[in-house]
Design a protein around this motif. Structure first.
Motif, short mmCIF file in Angstrom:
data_model
loop_
_atom_site.label_atom_id
_atom_site.label_comp_id
_atom_site.label_asym_id
_atom_site.label_seq_id
_atom_site.Cartn_x
_atom_site.Cartn_y
_atom_site.Cartn_z
N GLY A 34 -48.05 20.26 -35.45
CA GLY A 34 -49.02 21.27 -35.05
C GLY A 34 -48.41 22.55 -34.54
O GLY A 34 -47.21 22.62 -34.25
N TRP A 35 -49.28 23.53 -34.44
CA TRP A 35 -48.95 24.80 -33.79
C TRP A 35 -50.00 25.07 -32.72
O TRP A 35 -51.20 24.95 -32.99
CB TRP A 35 -48.94 25.95 -34.79
CG TRP A 35 -47.77 25.94 -35.70
CD1 TRP A 35 -47.72 25.47 -36.98
CD2 TRP A 35 -46.46 26.43 -35.40
NE1 TRP A 35 -46.46 25.63 -37.49
CE2 TRP A 35 -45.66 26.22 -36.55
CE3 TRP A 35 -45.87 27.03 -34.29
CZ2 TRP A 35 -44.32 26.59 -36.60
CZ3 TRP A 35 -44.54 27.39 -34.34
CH2 TRP A 35 -43.77 27.16 -35.48
N PHE A 36 -49.53 25.42 -31.56
CA PHE A 36 -50.39 25.78 -30.45
C PHE A 36 -49.99 27.16 -29.96
O PHE A 36 -48.89 27.64 -30.25
CB PHE A 36 -50.25 24.77 -29.29
CG PHE A 36 -50.92 23.46 -29.54
CD1 PHE A 36 -50.38 22.54 -30.43
CD2 PHE A 36 -52.09 23.13 -28.90
CE1 PHE A 36 -50.99 21.32 -30.67
CE2 PHE A 36 -52.72 21.92 -29.12
CZ PHE A 36 -52.17 21.01 -30.01
N ARG A 37 -50.86 27.76 -29.20
CA ARG A 37 -50.52 29.04 -28.58
C ARG A 37 -51.09 29.10 -27.18
O ARG A 37 -52.08 28.45 -26.87
CB ARG A 37 -51.01 30.21 -29.43
CG ARG A 37 -52.52 30.34 -29.53
CD ARG A 37 -52.87 31.45 -30.52
NE ARG A 37 -54.32 31.62 -30.66
CZ ARG A 37 -54.89 32.41 -31.55
NH1 ARG A 37 -54.13 33.11 -32.41
NH2 ARG A 37 -56.20 32.52 -31.60
N GLN A 38 -50.44 29.90 -26.38
CA GLN A 38 -50.88 30.07 -25.00
C GLN A 38 -50.64 31.50 -24.57
O GLN A 38 -49.50 31.98 -24.56
CB GLN A 38 -50.16 29.10 -24.07
CG GLN A 38 -50.72 29.08 -22.67
CD GLN A 38 -50.20 27.91 -21.84
OE1 GLN A 38 -49.17 27.32 -22.16
NE2 GLN A 38 -50.91 27.56 -20.81
N ALA A 39 -51.73 32.16 -24.23
CA ALA A 39 -51.66 33.52 -23.71
C ALA A 39 -51.65 33.45 -22.19
O ALA A 39 -52.11 32.47 -21.60
CB ALA A 39 -52.85 34.32 -24.21
N GLU A 43 -55.50 28.61 -21.31
CA GLU A 43 -55.04 27.28 -21.65
C GLU A 43 -54.37 27.29 -23.02
O GLU A 43 -54.64 28.14 -23.86
CB GLU A 43 -56.22 26.31 -21.66
CG GLU A 43 -56.80 26.03 -20.29
CD GLU A 43 -57.84 24.92 -20.32
OE1 GLU A 43 -58.35 24.56 -19.25
OE2 GLU A 43 -58.13 24.40 -21.42
N ARG A 44 -53.52 26.31 -23.21
CA ARG A 44 -52.88 26.15 -24.51
C ARG A 44 -53.94 25.69 -25.51
O ARG A 44 -54.69 24.74 -25.24
CB ARG A 44 -51.74 25.13 -24.42
CG ARG A 44 -50.86 25.08 -25.63
CD ARG A 44 -49.60 24.28 -25.34
NE ARG A 44 -48.76 24.91 -24.32
CZ ARG A 44 -47.52 24.54 -24.04
NH1 ARG A 44 -46.97 23.52 -24.73
NH2 ARG A 44 -46.85 25.14 -23.09
N GLU A 45 -53.98 26.34 -26.65
CA GLU A 45 -55.00 26.00 -27.64
C GLU A 45 -54.36 25.64 -28.97
O GLU A 45 -53.35 26.24 -29.38
CB GLU A 45 -56.00 27.15 -27.84
CG GLU A 45 -55.39 28.43 -28.38
CD GLU A 45 -56.44 29.46 -28.78
OE1 GLU A 45 -57.62 29.09 -28.93
OE2 GLU A 45 -56.05 30.63 -28.96
#
Length: 122
Positions: A34-39, A43-45
């Motif tokens: 997977g790939w997640f992102r967090q600004a 929260e990490r999405e």
């Protein structure tokens, strides 16, 4: 197990980037990658995931039609091609490896994580 991301950077809105994640010490053949992102302050999405055994792909609504996840089994590597980037796509992007994609959008489903790569869209 080691996951190493690459490919982040700064780009103008509408531009493209491709992230890569290389896995070592991991049974890649039937896994959820997977790939997640967090600004900052968020929260990490989950952004996208691929089940390597069937090449099934999954996407967050916010990136459908713009991002594409793919894999190269021979290299134990998966990719996130990001097109038509928007400022709201700016975040730290993390690759992750887990066993199944049943709840792919949940960070808790993934046991291994990369160190993250920054994507900034202006």
């Amino acid at each position: 197990v080691q996951l190493v991301e690459s490919g982040g950077g700064s780009v103008q809105a509408g531009g493209s980037l491709r992230l890569s994640c290389a896995a070592s010490g991991y049974t890649y053949s039937t896994s959820c990658m997977g790939w997640f992102r967090q600004a900052p302050g968020k929260e990490r999405e989950g952004v996208a995931a691929i089940y390597t055994g069937a090449n099934s792909t999954y996407y967050a609504d916010s990136v459908k039609g713009r991002f594409t996840i793919s894999q190269d089994n021979a290299k134990n590597t998966w990719y996130l091609q990001m097109n038509r980037l928007k400022p709201e796509d700016s975040a730290m992007y993390f690759c992750a490896a887990g066993q199944t994609c049943g709840n792919w959008w949940k960070a808790s489903e993934f046991g291994y994580w990369g160190q993250g790569t920054q994507v900034t869209v202006s």
